[in-house]
Design an enzyme around this catalytic site. Structure first.
Site, PDB file in Angstrom:
ATOM      1  N   ASP A 524       0.847  -1.192   0.000  1.00 16.02           N
ATOM      2  CA  ASP A 524       0.000   0.000   0.000  1.00 16.02           C
ATOM      3  C   ASP A 524       0.881   1.240   0.000  1.00 16.02           C
ATOM      4  O   ASP A 524       2.093   1.157   0.196  1.00 16.02           O
ATOM      5  CB  ASP A 524      -0.932  -0.027   1.221  1.00 16.02           C
ATOM      6  CG  ASP A 524      -0.163  -0.090   2.541  1.00 16.02           C
ATOM      7  OD1 ASP A 524       0.531   0.894   2.860  1.00 16.02           O
ATOM      8  OD2 ASP A 524      -0.238  -1.123   3.244  1.00 16.02           O
ATOM      9  N   GLU A 604      21.617 -22.063 -17.694  1.00  9.76           N
ATOM     10  CA  GLU A 604      20.868 -21.036 -16.958  1.00  9.76           C
ATOM     11  C   GLU A 604      21.822 -20.164 -16.143  1.00  9.76           C
ATOM     12  O   GLU A 604      21.664 -18.950 -16.062  1.00  9.76           O
ATOM     13  CB  GLU A 604      19.817 -21.684 -16.058  1.00  9.76           C
ATOM     14  CG  GLU A 604      18.680 -22.293 -16.882  1.00  9.76           C
ATOM     15  CD  GLU A 604      17.562 -22.892 -16.045  1.00  9.76           C
ATOM     16  OE1 GLU A 604      17.578 -22.768 -14.817  1.00  9.76           O
ATOM     17  OE2 GLU A 604      16.664 -23.512 -16.663  1.00  9.76           O
TER      18      GLU A 604
END
Ligand code: GLA
Length: 719
Positions: A524, A604
């Site tokens: 928030d 990777e």
């Protein structure tokens, strides 16, 4: 800019891309207008609502309060819609009639103990009711560079007796007409901020949190958009709260053909008694506006947050690229298990190793140790130093996980201070993740937390902190708080929390703090004031992240979202997605890794450096670019984010084809936001197109034979 037209008694607040206007009529501060810029000086009182039939109560000589749009609607004088403010006098009186007193312009407005927008110009308008003995100062902050208005209210008991506040929302806004849709963000753990759109109808629709946290259940945000509004067109109004505890937002399709949007601190189990002379500040509510649909509204919120809410020391600076050990080891680690992860990060462009949960107290699983912020010597006999030194030797910084608000019953802290945990007399406190919440409304509890956390930070070379919070409050009560703080415990908790952030986060300006709450359950604007980024979700699956990051972007800018590449099969949902896709999705925020680097397949591991270089090359787009959502994964099989630099000289387009299709059609995602007259070279395809072509025709995207969750990233440069 703020102006007051004395003749017509009209306040006009002009920010970038918006006008907000109010008028004083018969002593009532009435809302006039919020939306696209209009000229100041027109007599907006002409647009005042007419009186309804004679059955409505009205103050003699005035229009019924139920017809007009008060800026601070209070209960008791004929406005029957949802009020912003509800009071009760000592005898139980609830009538309030707030009248205009005067105004002032405030520089560097700051709410006591609450996160507050900065860098704008603030109008403060005072209203008063001498009978009820209350005055309300309404604050409006406007900004030169963001189409937003931050509002809040300061309530003062001006009477001789006690005044009880039963509801103190931050703001109310009446919009003309009824033809709107409401958009909110619901969710749960590993499924945060899923968009939901519903028509506004007559009556009240509310979203809220009663969790003493803003919560994953609903986000403290609502958009009210024209019913025909789309991602790129139509008027869109938004409300987001700068608040991290229990909240409520309501929208009401009203009888007089208007729509009221309001919200703030939840009035559920809330009251606050003010003695004569005492004041109470509400947190801020930020209203944003865009004529360009939901996408424009999001960009308005992003600009507001980056320029006027988030910490300027970090907001536009390159972020740490971390490797976090949580999904690599969970609680099961020692030096020997962690060193290979640290070693494997060397030279990859990862610059910070973050040691997650489990390094302290007797913490070997989630049943013990929270509250004891000293190193777990059974796991790390020589403390943190060997890890920190290992990091430094490999060119990495060191980060550490804390959950300062919590305590396990099995902890030295709890054994010494069982009364410090929140509980309600007569009830066995409920455990959640085998822990309790500390009563941070108590100064001595906060003092303990501040000294315990700051001690670890000062005794060790720590560059980064992840501040977690993994449960919500039950048995909401404080045995130690004064009665008028007990009445509003959820809010007192927020004030305690913000005090902790001032004394730990802001008191350590050299440390980078990331927020977290059981994934993204406290995401928030209140948190973003203190934390430049927040862990978006414990769901690290790239497919789900497309949805979660899409919804989160309705309000919060990409740089606020912490996004990690994790191992496959994914630990939350078992899905396997290509490594490139995981990187592409994690590059749409503050990126990092959450896996055992030492166990990655060679190709990777080798790709990490290249991926990090790519990320750094265009990180400025994440930090300050304009986001255009070009493909909606909730309504189609494609996710698409286009991020355009403010000067429109470059952009990146990230597409993820969700599920493979046979005989798939070509897609042409349209790319708005570029300079229509300029040509853009697309690095990956070697093609050049004009901005208007890309906006109207779209970029050809061949998705035949793409497997599930295949990503494509395009870099566009103006030529
Ligand atoms: C929460 C966080 C995770 C991790 C764990 C540790 O779930 O969201 O990232 O830190 O806590 O317990």
């Amino acid at each position: 800019m703020i102006s007051f037209d004395e003749k017509n008694a009209i306040f006009t607040l002009t920010g970038k891309g918006t006008t907000y206007a109010m008028g004083v009529v018969d002593g009532v501060l009435e809302h006039r207008y919020f939306g696209a810029p209009i000229h100041a000086g027109d007599d907006l009182s002409l647009f005042r609502g007419e009186a309804a039939g004679s059955f409505e109560a009205r103050i003699p000589g005035t229009v019924s309060q139920n017809q007009i749009s008060a800026e601070a609607p209070a209960y008791g004088r004929g406005d029957y819609r949802e009020p912003m403010l509800v009071f009760r006098g000592e005898e139980g009186e609830t009538t309030v009639d707030l009248r205009y007193v005067g105004y002032r312009i405030v520089r560097d407005h700051k709410l006591a103990g609450l996160p507050t927008s900065f860098g704008g110009e603030t109008l403060a308008v005072t209203l008063s009711d001498p009978v009820r003995g209350v005055s309300v100062e309404l604050f409006y902050t406007v900004f030169d560079d963001a189409p937003a208005v931050a509002r809040s209210a300061r309530i003062k008991n001006t009477g001789k007796g006690k005044l009880k506040i039963l509801r103190a929302y931050s703001a109310a806004l009446d919009l003309p007409g009824n033809g709107y849709d409401l958009i909110t963000l619901y969710g749960a753990w590993v499924r945060e901020r899923m968009p939901e759109r519903t028509p506004v109808r007559h009556g009240v629709i509310s979203v809220d949190s009663k969790r003493v946290s803003s919560s994953a259940t609903e986000n403290p945000f609502a958009a009210v958009v024209e019913r025909t509004a789309t991602e790129n067109a139509g008027r869109a109004y938004g409300l987001a709260l700068v608040y991290s505890s229990s909240w409520k937002i309501s929208v009401e399709g009203a009888q007089n053909g208007s729509t009221r949007l309001l919200g703030g601190i939840s009035d559920f189990a809330f009251s606050k008694t003010l003695s004569p002379g005492e004041t109470f500040d509400t947190p801020e509510a930020v209203f944003a506006f865009s004529p360009d649909g939901l996408g424009g509204l999001s960009r308005a919120f992003h600009d507001y947050a980056r320029e006027h809410l988030m910490n300027p020391a970090f907001v536009k600076r390159p972020r740490p690229i971390v490797v976090n050990n949580w999904e690599a080891t969970y609680f099961d680690f020692d030096y020997e298990r962690l060193y290979p992860i640290i070693d494997a990060a060397e030279g990859t462009g990862i610059d910070t190793f973050v040691l997650d949960d489990g390094w302290f107290g007797a913490r070997n699983n989630d049943s013990a140790g929270l509250g004891d912020w000293t190193v777990n010597r059974s796991k790390l006999p020589e403390g943190l130093t060997p890890l920190i030194e290992r990091c430094h030797a490999r060119g990495l910084k060191f980060g550490l996980w804390f959950e300062p608000e919590m305590v396990n019953p099995d902890s030295d802290l709890y054994r010494a201070h069982p009364d410090w945990a929140i509980s309600c007399p007569g009830y066995e406190p409920l455990l959640s993740r085998r822990q309790l919440v500390l009563d941070i409304t108590r100064p001595e509890v906060r003092d303990y937390i501040v000294s315990a956390v700051n001690r670890v930070l000062s005794e060790n070379a720590i560059d980064y902190v992840k501040w977690d919070s993994n449960r919500n409050v039950t048995e909401l009560f404080s045995s130690a708080a004064a009665e008028n703080d007990r009445e509003c415990f959820a809010h007192a908790y927020a004030l305690g929390l913000y005090d902790l952030f001032e004394r730990i986060v802001f008191a350590n300006p050299g440390v980078f703090f990331e927020g977290c709450s059981g994934g993204g359950a406290r995401f928030d604007f209140g948190m973003l004031y203190y934390f430049p980024q927040i862990w978006t979700s414990d769901d690290t699956d790239a497919g789900m992240r497309c949805l979660i990051q899409y919804g989160t972007s309705y309000v919060y800018p990409p740089s606020a979202m912490s996004c990690h590449v994790a191992a496959c099969p994914n630990h939350q949902n078992g899905r396997t997605t290509p490594f490139f896709t995981r990187c592409a999705v994690a590059h749409l925020g503050a990126t990092g890794f959450e896996l055992d680097l030492s166990k990655l397949p060679d190709e990777e591991r080798n790709a990490i450096r290249e991926q990090n270089e790519l990320f750094r090359r265009d990180e400025d787009l994440i930090l300050s670019g304009d986001l255009y959502r070009v493909a909606d994964p909730f309504s189609g099989n494609l996710f698409g984010f286009l991020i355009v630099s403010k000067d429109r000289s470059k952009a990146t387009l990230t597409l993820v084809k969700l599920l493979a299709e046979t005989n798939a059609e070509h897609l042409f995602p349209r790319l708005p936001g570029l300079d229509p007259a300029a040509s853009y070279f697309i690095e990956e395809s070697g093609a050049t197109f004009h901005g208007d072509t890309l906006a109207e025709v779209g970029l050809p995207f061949d998705c035949r034979k793409l497997g599930d969750f295949t990503a494509a990233v395009f870099h566009l440069r103006r030529v």
